[in-house]
Design an enzyme around this catalytic site. Structure first.
Site, PDB file in Angstrom:
ATOM      1  N   HIS A   1     -97.742  59.574 -48.422  1.00 60.70           N
ATOM      2  CA  HIS A   1     -96.452  59.903 -49.024  1.00 60.70           C
ATOM      3  C   HIS A   1     -95.730  58.624 -49.426  1.00 60.70           C
ATOM      4  O   HIS A   1     -95.838  57.594 -48.754  1.00 60.70           O
ATOM      5  CB  HIS A   1     -95.588  60.683 -48.046  1.00 60.70           C
ATOM      6  CG  HIS A   1     -96.105  62.043 -47.737  1.00 60.70           C
ATOM      7  ND1 HIS A   1     -95.360  62.965 -47.030  1.00 60.70           N
ATOM      8  CD2 HIS A   1     -97.280  62.657 -48.019  1.00 60.70           C
ATOM      9  CE1 HIS A   1     -96.056  64.083 -46.898  1.00 60.70           C
ATOM     10  NE2 HIS A   1     -97.229  63.914 -47.482  1.00 60.70           N
TER      11      HIS A   1
ATOM     12  N   GLU B   1     -92.723  57.490 -49.195  1.00 59.12           N
ATOM     13  CA  GLU B   1     -91.853  56.835 -48.219  1.00 59.12           C
ATOM     14  C   GLU B   1     -92.649  56.156 -47.107  1.00 59.12           C
ATOM     15  O   GLU B   1     -92.317  55.047 -46.683  1.00 59.12           O
ATOM     16  CB  GLU B   1     -90.877  57.840 -47.591  1.00 59.12           C
ATOM     17  CG  GLU B   1     -89.976  58.538 -48.594  1.00 59.12           C
ATOM     18  CD  GLU B   1     -90.553  59.865 -49.092  1.00 59.12           C
ATOM     19  OE1 GLU B   1     -91.798  60.017 -49.156  1.00 59.12           O
ATOM     20  OE2 GLU B   1     -89.757  60.751 -49.424  1.00 59.12           O
TER      21      GLU B   1
ATOM     22  N   CYS C   1     -89.967  63.967 -45.381  1.00 59.35           N
ATOM     23  CA  CYS C   1     -90.576  64.913 -44.446  1.00 59.35           C
ATOM     24  C   CYS C   1     -90.544  64.305 -43.037  1.00 59.35           C
ATOM     25  O   CYS C   1     -90.117  63.166 -42.847  1.00 59.35           O
ATOM     26  CB  CYS C   1     -92.008  65.239 -44.867  1.00 59.35           C
ATOM     27  SG  CYS C   1     -93.179  63.882 -44.602  1.00 59.35           S
TER      28      CYS C   1
ATOM     29  N   CYS D   1     -92.499  60.996 -42.862  1.00 64.09           N
ATOM     30  CA  CYS D   1     -91.814  59.902 -43.540  1.00 64.09           C
ATOM     31  C   CYS D   1     -90.559  59.485 -42.792  1.00 64.09           C
ATOM     32  O   CYS D   1     -90.250  58.292 -42.696  1.00 64.09           O
ATOM     33  CB  CYS D   1     -91.496  60.298 -44.972  1.00 64.09           C
ATOM     34  SG  CYS D   1     -92.986  60.498 -45.988  1.00 64.09           S
TER      35      CYS D   1
END
Length: 160
Positions: free
Chosen positions: A53, A55, A83, A86
Site C-alpha cells: 500500500h 502509505e 487502512c 498503513c
C-alpha cells in the site's frame, strides 16, 4: 500550501500508480516547511506484495531516509484514509499528522466487494487512539473527494 494542494498531488501519484499497473492510491510526505520529500503509489499488484500500500511503502522508505524525530515533524498526505496496516506503519514510523482525502467507507462504496480491496471497517482514528502517542488526523477533505475518486471509477470493475 493548504491541504487540498497536497491531496491533489497525491491524486496525481495515484494516477501514475494505475499507469504503472497498480491500484489507484497515492501518498506523499511533506516536511514542516511545506516541501514534498517523498511520493509513493501502490506497488502491490506488479510486485505481488501484500504490504505494498502507498502509505506503508512510503513509511518504509521514509524510515530509511529520516530519523523518527524528524518524521514526527512531517505530515503524510494520502488519497484515502489509511487502512489498519498503513495506520500501524505510520504509527511505528512516528509521523504525527495524517491528512486524507476520502474515508474508508467512501472507498468501500467505490470498490464494493472486489477481492482486490478487502476493506476492514476500522477507521484510522480508532487505530491511532489505541497507541501511546498522539497522531493528529485531518480528513476527509470533501472538496477533493471527486478528484480522489476519479481514478477509482471503472478501475474496480476491470478484470485483475
Amino acid at each position: 500550501m493548504e491541504h487540498t494542494t497536497y491531496i491533489l498531488r497525491a491524486v496525481e501519484v495515484s494516477k501514475q500508480s494505475v499507469i504503472d499497473g497498480n491500484h489507484p492510491f497515492g501518498a506523499i510526505l511533506v516536511n514542516d516547511n511545506g516541501n514534498i520529500l517523498l511520493e509513493q503509489g501502490n506497488i502491490e499488484v506488479t510486485e505481488r506484495d501484500c504490504t505494498g500500500h502507498a502509505e506503508t511503502v512510503l513509511m518504509r522508505r521514509s524510515s530509511q531516509h529520516y530519523d523518527k524525530d524528524f518524521l514526527a515533524t512531517c505530515t503524510l498526505y494520502t488519497t484515502a484514509e489509511p487502512c489498519v496496516m498503513c495506520a500501524g506503519a505510520i504509527y511505528w514510523g512516528n509521523v504525527r499528522r495524517v491528512v486524507y482525502g476520502i474515508t474508508e467507507k467512501q472507498l468501500l462504496g467505490e470498490t464494493g466487494d472486489d477481492p482486490r480491496n478487502p476493506t476492514l471497517s476500522l477507521d484510522c482514528r480508532t487505530v491511532f487512539s489505541t497507541g501511546q502517542k498522539q497522531i493528529e488526523v485531518i480528513g476527509p477533505i470533501p472538496e477533493v473527494a471527486e478528484a480522489v475518486l476519479a481514478p477509482h471509477r471503472g478501475y474496480w470493475t476491470q478484470k485483475s
